[in-house]
Scaffold this motif. Structure first.
Motif, PDB file in Angstrom:
ATOM      1  N   GLY A 167      -8.169  -1.911  10.425  1.00 43.80           N
ATOM      2  CA  GLY A 167      -8.638  -2.237   9.088  1.00 43.80           C
ATOM      3  C   GLY A 167      -7.548  -2.297   8.049  1.00 43.80           C
ATOM      4  O   GLY A 167      -7.831  -2.269   6.841  1.00 43.80           O
ATOM      5  N   GLY A 168      -6.304  -2.364   8.488  1.00 44.78           N
ATOM      6  CA  GLY A 168      -5.204  -2.456   7.534  1.00 44.78           C
ATOM      7  C   GLY A 168      -4.928  -1.169   6.791  1.00 44.78           C
ATOM      8  O   GLY A 168      -4.390  -1.180   5.676  1.00 44.78           O
ATOM      9  N   VAL A 169      -5.277  -0.035   7.407  1.00 42.22           N
ATOM     10  CA  VAL A 169      -5.073   1.282   6.785  1.00 42.22           C
ATOM     11  C   VAL A 169      -3.758   1.862   7.298  1.00 42.22           C
ATOM     12  O   VAL A 169      -3.555   1.979   8.511  1.00 42.22           O
ATOM     13  CB  VAL A 169      -6.230   2.246   7.107  1.00 42.22           C
ATOM     14  CG1 VAL A 169      -5.975   3.619   6.481  1.00 42.22           C
ATOM     15  CG2 VAL A 169      -7.556   1.660   6.625  1.00 42.22           C
ATOM     16  N   ARG A 203       2.329  -2.447   2.025  1.00 41.76           N
ATOM     17  CA  ARG A 203       1.577  -3.682   2.253  1.00 41.76           C
ATOM     18  C   ARG A 203       0.176  -3.430   2.813  1.00 41.76           C
ATOM     19  O   ARG A 203      -0.604  -4.368   2.983  1.00 41.76           O
ATOM     20  CB  ARG A 203       2.372  -4.592   3.198  1.00 41.76           C
ATOM     21  CG  ARG A 203       3.682  -5.072   2.605  1.00 41.76           C
ATOM     22  CD  ARG A 203       4.589  -5.726   3.623  1.00 41.76           C
ATOM     23  NE  ARG A 203       5.814  -6.230   3.016  1.00 41.76           N
ATOM     24  CZ  ARG A 203       6.861  -5.483   2.718  1.00 41.76           C
ATOM     25  NH1 ARG A 203       6.825  -4.188   2.983  1.00 41.76           N
ATOM     26  NH2 ARG A 203       7.932  -6.016   2.163  1.00 41.76           N
ATOM     27  N   ALA A 204      -0.141  -2.185   3.101  1.00 41.82           N
ATOM     28  CA  ALA A 204      -1.451  -1.863   3.676  1.00 41.82           C
ATOM     29  C   ALA A 204      -2.564  -2.063   2.654  1.00 41.82           C
ATOM     30  O   ALA A 204      -2.343  -2.056   1.436  1.00 41.82           O
ATOM     31  CB  ALA A 204      -1.451  -0.431   4.187  1.00 41.82           C
ATOM     32  N   GLN A 205      -3.781  -2.220   3.171  1.00 40.78           N
ATOM     33  CA  GLN A 205      -4.961  -2.354   2.312  1.00 40.78           C
ATOM     34  C   GLN A 205      -5.413  -1.017   1.743  1.00 40.78           C
ATOM     35  O   GLN A 205      -6.044  -0.954   0.686  1.00 40.78           O
ATOM     36  CB  GLN A 205      -6.108  -2.991   3.106  1.00 40.78           C
ATOM     37  CG  GLN A 205      -5.794  -4.388   3.606  1.00 40.78           C
ATOM     38  CD  GLN A 205      -5.430  -5.334   2.476  1.00 40.78           C
ATOM     39  OE1 GLN A 205      -6.179  -5.490   1.509  1.00 40.78           O
ATOM     40  NE2 GLN A 205      -4.261  -5.958   2.587  1.00 40.78           N
ATOM     41  N   ALA A 206      -5.118   0.064   2.467  1.00 41.50           N
ATOM     42  CA  ALA A 206      -5.447   1.420   2.032  1.00 41.50           C
ATOM     43  C   ALA A 206      -4.418   2.353   2.642  1.00 41.50           C
ATOM     44  O   ALA A 206      -3.761   2.022   3.633  1.00 41.50           O
ATOM     45  CB  ALA A 206      -6.859   1.812   2.463  1.00 41.50           C
ATOM     46  N   LYS A 265      -5.128   0.379  -4.976  1.00 43.97           N
ATOM     47  CA  LYS A 265      -5.711   0.358  -3.632  1.00 43.97           C
ATOM     48  C   LYS A 265      -6.158   1.762  -3.219  1.00 43.97           C
ATOM     49  O   LYS A 265      -5.635   2.755  -3.719  1.00 43.97           O
ATOM     50  CB  LYS A 265      -4.690  -0.211  -2.631  1.00 43.97           C
ATOM     51  CG  LYS A 265      -4.398  -1.686  -2.842  1.00 43.97           C
ATOM     52  CD  LYS A 265      -3.474  -2.249  -1.766  1.00 43.97           C
ATOM     53  CE  LYS A 265      -2.055  -1.766  -1.916  1.00 43.97           C
ATOM     54  NZ  LYS A 265      -1.125  -2.451  -0.961  1.00 43.97           N
ATOM     55  N   THR A 286     -14.436   2.795   5.635  1.00 40.16           N
ATOM     56  CA  THR A 286     -15.188   1.722   6.282  1.00 40.16           C
ATOM     57  C   THR A 286     -16.625   1.623   5.790  1.00 40.16           C
ATOM     58  O   THR A 286     -17.327   0.680   6.146  1.00 40.16           O
ATOM     59  CB  THR A 286     -15.191   1.921   7.815  1.00 40.16           C
ATOM     60  OG1 THR A 286     -15.743   3.215   8.128  1.00 40.16           O
ATOM     61  CG2 THR A 286     -13.782   1.832   8.362  1.00 40.16           C
TER      62      THR A 286
END
Length: 297
Positions: free
Chosen positions: A111-113, A141-144, A203, A296
């Motif tokens: 999930g880009g974490v 650069r991660a989403q979280a 974020k 999530t």
């Protein structure tokens, strides 16, 4: 086991009591503790056969008045330098060299974490800036982001500000520190510029904590919690908000004495004695799973 045959406990207690009186951030408590140590010495409470035993007994007495976990007589198995602060620095340098500079784990999860573990300490900034910049830039650069402080026992307040600076967008008042010496208060702010890329201030950010999380690691969590920037997950932390210095009082013993106390600009207080209270309480070993579940949902 280190014996005390070459040095009587009386000299150690006398020097430790003097350090308390001169340096402890709460002078009135320092007087009580100095009297307690001398009384216990006169009673024969410290007539023991090893430096390790003496350290345990004196530490229990030092923490008996106000529960300050930074007040300690620390035992070192190997002889340490008599230079002020050297005992602690020698110990943490070994930890720095074996922990990738305090960032032993950087991982991209589903999930880009990004998961970044900061352990076992937040090392002095002149050591840690390079490895922390690498870890936090990679995670930027991660989403979280999940910061794992569950195994972090404290460190350098300047390093706290450095990490916070990567997680905020604007220069921000993070904490203040009152110092007994000079009766002065110093403010800690995030940095206007950081090397590498910022993760930034918008974020999702989760911080994992445990009963091991202590001192400067608690400040990192507390600062960001008070700012509403991070969600804290896990167990209440140990509760130590008083930065300390160390003095060698015997080749194997170091007296650590807090010389200041934290004052958060939002709460007006700190986490001393109470610990940082998690926003989401769960056993420490389940904190990562809980943070991922929150991300999530």
């Amino acid at each position: 086991m280190t014996t005390l045959t070459n040095l009587q406990p009386a000299s150690i207690i006398d020097e430790t009591a003097g350090l308390l009186t001169e340096h402890y951030v709460f002078p009135e408590v320092a007087g009580q503790l100095a009297d307690l140590l001398r009384r216990r010495l006169a009673e024969g409470a410290y007539d023991v056969g090893s430096a390790a035993e003496l350290a345990a007994l004196v530490t229990a007495d030092l923490q008996s008045v106000n529960g300050d976990k930074h007040l300690r007589l620390k035992h070192h198995a190997d002889p340490v330098s008599p230079e002020q602060g050297a005992a602690t620095m020698e110990s943490i340098r070994r930890d720095f060299d074996t922990s990738l500079g305090g960032a032993p784990r950087v991982e991209l999860l589903d999930g880009g974490v990004a998961l970044v573990e900061l352990a076992p300490m937040l090392f002095p900034l002149d050591w840690a800036a390079e490895p922390l910049t690498a870890a936090l830039t990679l995670a930027s650069r991660a989403q979280a982001l999940i910061l794992d402080l569950r195994g972090n026992r404290g460190g350098d307040p300047d390093t706290v500000a450095f990490v916070c600076s990567h997680l905020l967008d604007q220069r921000t008042h993070l904490n203040s520190m009152y110092w007994r010496k000079g009766d002065r208060t110093e403010q800690s702010w995030s940095l206007p510029h950081v090397p590498g890329a910022r993760f930034g201030g918008t974020k999702p950010l989760y911080i994992l904590v445990s009963t091991t999380t202590f001192s400067a690691a608690e400040e990192l969590a507390y600062n960001l919690q008070q700012l509403g920037r991070a969600v804290i997950v896990g167990e209440p932390t140990r509760g130590g908000a008083h930065p300390c210095k160390g003095w060698t009082v015997h080749p194997h013993l170091e007296a650590t004495v807090p010389t200041g106390r934290a004052i958060n600009p939002i709460s007006g207080t700190n986490w001393e004695g109470t610990g940082v209270q998690p926003d989401i309480s769960c056993p420490a070993e389940k904190a990562l799973d809980e943070a991922l579940t929150q991300l999530t949902n």
